[in-house]
Design an enzyme around this catalytic site. Structure first.
Site, PDB file in Angstrom:
ATOM      1  N   TYR A 139     136.751 -87.116  -0.061  1.00 35.91           N
ATOM      2  CA  TYR A 139     137.569 -87.404   1.364  1.00 35.91           C
ATOM      3  C   TYR A 139     136.035 -87.675   2.145  1.00 35.91           C
ATOM      4  O   TYR A 139     134.849 -87.437   2.443  1.00 35.91           O
ATOM      5  CB  TYR A 139     137.470 -85.593   1.814  1.00 35.91           C
ATOM      6  CG  TYR A 139     137.732 -84.821   2.761  1.00 35.91           C
ATOM      7  CD1 TYR A 139     138.436 -85.766   3.921  1.00 35.91           C
ATOM      8  CD2 TYR A 139     136.412 -84.018   3.083  1.00 35.91           C
ATOM      9  CE1 TYR A 139     138.779 -85.525   4.971  1.00 35.91           C
ATOM     10  CE2 TYR A 139     136.752 -83.238   4.434  1.00 35.91           C
ATOM     11  CZ  TYR A 139     137.680 -83.979   5.497  1.00 35.91           C
ATOM     12  OH  TYR A 139     138.091 -83.536   6.651  1.00 35.91           O
ATOM     13  N   ILE A 192     140.778 -76.796  -2.279  1.00 34.81           N
ATOM     14  CA  ILE A 192     141.867 -75.682  -1.664  1.00 34.81           C
ATOM     15  C   ILE A 192     143.039 -76.777  -1.945  1.00 34.81           C
ATOM     16  O   ILE A 192     144.243 -75.810  -0.687  1.00 34.81           O
ATOM     17  CB  ILE A 192     140.765 -76.123   0.012  1.00 34.81           C
ATOM     18  CG1 ILE A 192     140.933 -78.435  -0.181  1.00 34.81           C
ATOM     19  CG2 ILE A 192     139.461 -76.058   0.620  1.00 34.81           C
ATOM     20  CD1 ILE A 192     140.766 -78.689   1.578  1.00 34.81           C
TER      21      ILE A 192
END
Length: 471
Positions: free
Chosen positions: A145, A232
């Site tokens: 990310y 997440i």
């Protein structure tokens, strides 16, 4: 004398990444089906908007929660006044139970070991502050990310050392890649404090296998370092194989009896992806280390979750029937949207890494590069942003070691908008094929100067970011 701090004037935030620059271009010219139908479609935002109607329906059917009432009586004053940074007990209990539900109730979580934070961004940074000193390093598998360059490094001054993963084995973590990353850190005189993984992966959209998790546990045990699992996206796993949390591995007798390993494995969670509530800023750290929990709790005072948010979500997550139905239906919708994107891309001659989770696909457009370089990747990305009108994230922004990969998000838009995005990409591929054929004819017929000049004019239009006549 300098009037500003080094932090204020440094350029280490990562805002100049193509990941963020694509957002900026979208914001200048956002697509709207009526107001701006030729605008840029945002496919660089990992946001889940597919199940808002389920959340809105629950709020409509539970007016007391949304109106900050208990048994019909207002508790506005109670929520508006100061709350300590440990969080509301009812919310922490409901969140811990929701985390178990998302994981198929294979594991359970102790609310006392949860630390609330203003989103996963805050949670990850807090863990960096708790586990490492400035100049220490964490190993991260690539691609990762792009926001981690900001979240993990900017204020903490912790370094990231990549664990290079490759397409030849579908970007799986290997023992040799771990060893090479560790050795690379040592050569840079960096002390490695741990490994951070996203599971399911952002940007790959895949879950770690049990073999990979066993490999990670063996590695951190041997090196006596930490493991952070950013989970997440754990509730977005829409097809097999099933999601395996690090908590499942940790509960194995081999590790549950080892206090050192037990205390060195930490989980980051958030309601931004699984529940589609990034604006609510609800994140959490889960750790078995009492010292980490205590320190992170103190640090959470710099990024609290509002009492109003906690109360509303405590009521929602305590509704077990709603949670079960939501998780099942949300996964169903994600799968449908993902299949729509992958089949559309396949029809355009574009392949994707096989995925089973997340809000995005890892798309292979290496065959569309003018050369196997990251410069060519950036050239292609600019054409897709400016000419095609799609903001996607180039692999280089995710530190991918191979040019030509892109992260394409699909859950932040309607089916109609996704269909339009696919049609735009198909048109781009087809028009590019026509230009290539014309070029081949030109090279075969050097005397045809008129066609040669026309082709140059087409390329000049493209490079200026103007829209080709075909669209």
């Amino acid at each position: 004398m300098k009037l500003l701090s080094r932090k204020a004037t440094c350029n280490s935030h990562g805002q100049d990444s193509s990941y963020f620059l694509g957002w900026e271009e979208y914001e200048k010219n956002p697509y709207h089906e009526i107001k701006n139908p030729k605008g840029i479609i945002q496919m660089g935002l990992a946001e889940n908007q597919l199940s808002f109607d389920l959340l809105e329906s629950w709020i409509e059917n539970n007016p007391d929660a949304a109106g900050f009432k208990r048994d019909g009586q207002s508790i506005f004053r109670e929520l508006a006044l100061f709350q300590d940074y440990h969080g509301l007990p009812d919310f922490k209990k409901a969140l811990a139970e929701f985390m178990s539900e998302v994981r198929g109730n294979k594991v359970s979580f102790d609310p006392e070991k949860l630390v609330l934070a203003a989103g996963a961004t805050s949670a990850n940074e807090t863990l960096m502050f708790c586990l490492a000193e400035p100049g220490d390093a964490f190993l991260l598998p690539t691609p990762y990310y792009p926001g981690f360059d900001r979240d993990l490094k900017w204020r903490t001054e912790v370094e990231i050392v990549p664990i290079h993963c490759h397409s030849k084995n579908n970007f799986r973590i290997t023992e040799s890649a771990l060893a090479e990353a560790y050795q690379s850190a040592q050569k840079q005189n960096l002390r490695v404090k741990g490994v951070l993984v996203t599971n399911p992966s952002n940007p790959l959209g895949t879950t770690l296998t049990r073999d990979e998790l066993d490999l990670l546990f063996t590695f951190i045990t041997a090196k006596r370092i930490h493991l952070i699992s950013d989970e997440i996206y754990s509730g977005t796993v829409f097809s097999s194989p099933d999601f395996v949390s690090v908590m499942e591995i940790l509960m194995d007798k081999k590790y549950s009896m080892d206090t050192e390993v037990w205390n060195r494995v930490h989980i980051v969670y958030s309601l931004s992806k699984d529940l589609g509530l990034p604006g609510f800023r609800v994140g959490a750290i889960y750790s078995n280390d009492d010292v980490v929990v205590a320190a992170a709790t103190k640090m959470s005072s710099f990024g609290l979750v509002s009492s109003q948010t906690q109360y509303l979500l405590a009521e929602m997550l305590s509704d077990k029937k709603f949670c079960k139905n939501y998780i099942v239906e949300n996964k169903k919708r994600l799968k449908q949207q993902q299949e729509m994107l992958t089949s559309g891309l396949q029809a355009a001659g574009i392949g994707c890494l096989k995925s089973n989770a997340g809000l995005f696909c890892w798309v292979d457009m290496s065959h569309r590069l003018s050369s196997k370089t990251f410069d060519a990747e950036m050239d292609l990305w600019k054409k897709i942003v400016y000419d095609v009108g799609l903001n996607i994230s180039p692999g280089s922004s995710c530190h991918c070691s191979e040019p030509g990969w892109f992260r394409v998000c699909f859950a932040n838009m309607s089916t109609e908008t996704l269909d339009l995005a696919i049609q735009r990409l198909k048109s781009f591929v087809q028009s590019a094929a026509v230009v290539t054929k014309d070029n081949q004819r030109i090279h075969q017929s050097p005397k045809n100067s008129r066609r040669r000049s026309l082709t140059k004019w087409v390329f000049r239009l493209s490079s200026n970011g103007r829209e080709p006549d075909e669209r």
